[in-house]
Design an enzyme around this catalytic site. Structure first.
Site, short mmCIF file in Angstrom:
data_model
loop_
_atom_site.label_atom_id
_atom_site.label_comp_id
_atom_site.label_asym_id
_atom_site.label_seq_id
_atom_site.Cartn_x
_atom_site.Cartn_y
_atom_site.Cartn_z
N LYS A 61 0.82 -1.21 0.00
CA LYS A 61 0.00 0.00 0.00
C LYS A 61 0.86 1.27 0.00
O LYS A 61 0.57 2.23 0.70
CB LYS A 61 -0.93 -0.01 1.21
N CYS A 62 1.87 1.26 -0.81
CA CYS A 62 2.85 2.35 -0.85
C CYS A 62 2.80 3.03 -2.21
O CYS A 62 2.42 2.42 -3.22
CB CYS A 62 4.25 1.75 -0.61
N GLY A 63 3.20 4.27 -2.26
CA GLY A 63 3.28 4.98 -3.53
C GLY A 63 4.29 4.36 -4.50
O GLY A 63 4.20 4.56 -5.70
N THR A 65 4.64 1.03 -4.76
CA THR A 65 4.23 -0.35 -5.00
C THR A 65 4.25 -0.72 -6.48
O THR A 65 4.51 -1.88 -6.82
CB THR A 65 2.83 -0.60 -4.39
N GLN A 96 2.36 0.35 5.77
CA GLN A 96 1.86 0.15 4.41
C GLN A 96 1.89 -1.31 3.96
O GLN A 96 1.62 -1.60 2.79
CB GLN A 96 2.64 1.05 3.45
#
Length: 184
Positions: A61-63, A65, A96
């Site tokens: 759930k990371c930018g 990803t 995340q």
């Protein structure tokens, strides 16, 4: 006066650039370690002896990803030449990666078709860091410690760290691929 100030700043900059360096003692190499994989089985790094490894701490759930897709492409491009990506999920950055190992595995396979090894979720920094990350810090310095998700460590065929890359460095960047091609 300007040249004197410039020279002083240059010398100070050079001096501080060496403070982060650690004399690598390498009492152990990467291939001396193991970790539990995403399925709960022992993943012995000795199985990758003689291969070039990109060790990446990951989160769903990371930018960053979307880098999973680049990691898979990189793996497919170089795997026949002795290259392996190993993903290490961690929930230490912005929480995340909150899912279970089963949820992480399903996410990676469903959304990105991941076929490279994924480990169980572990800590990658701090007092409870997995021993592979403690080893990395001891032998490569603080640049080996992930500052965020998708931090990358490039390990050569001899089991020693060649370089560390921040989350902002894309897996398929020339900065990484040029080194991979030189050490394969």
């Amino acid at each position: 006066m300007f040249i004197k100030n410039y020279l002083f700043i240059f010398i100070i900059t050079i001096m501080f650039s060496f403070f982060d360096k650690v004399d690598a003692k390498y009492e152990k190499i990467f291939f001396d370690f193991n970790i539990i994989d995403i399925n709960g089985n022992d993943l012995n790094f000795d199985n990758f002896k003689g291969k070039t490894i990109l060790l990446v701490n990951v989160a769903s759930k990371c930018g960053f990803t979307k880098q999973y897709a680049d990691l898979q492409s990189l793996y497919e491009k170089y795997q026949d030449k002795g290259f392996v990506v190993i993903a290490v999920p961690s929930n230490q950055f912005g929480e995340q990666e909150p899912g279970t190992n089963k949820e992480i595995k399903n996410f990676c396979e469903t959304n990105f078709g991941i076929t490279f090894p994924i480990t169980s979720k572990v800590d990658v920094k701090g007092a409870d860091a997995h021993k592979i990350y403690v080893w990395a810090k001891d032998n490569f310095g603080s640049s080996a410690i992930p500052k965020w998700n998708f931090h990358k460590l490039l390990i050569n065929k001899n089991g020693k760290i060649i370089d560390a890359f921040s989350s902002f460095t894309k897996p398929d960047s020339k900065k990484i691929t040029n080194i991979i091609e030189k050490i394969l």
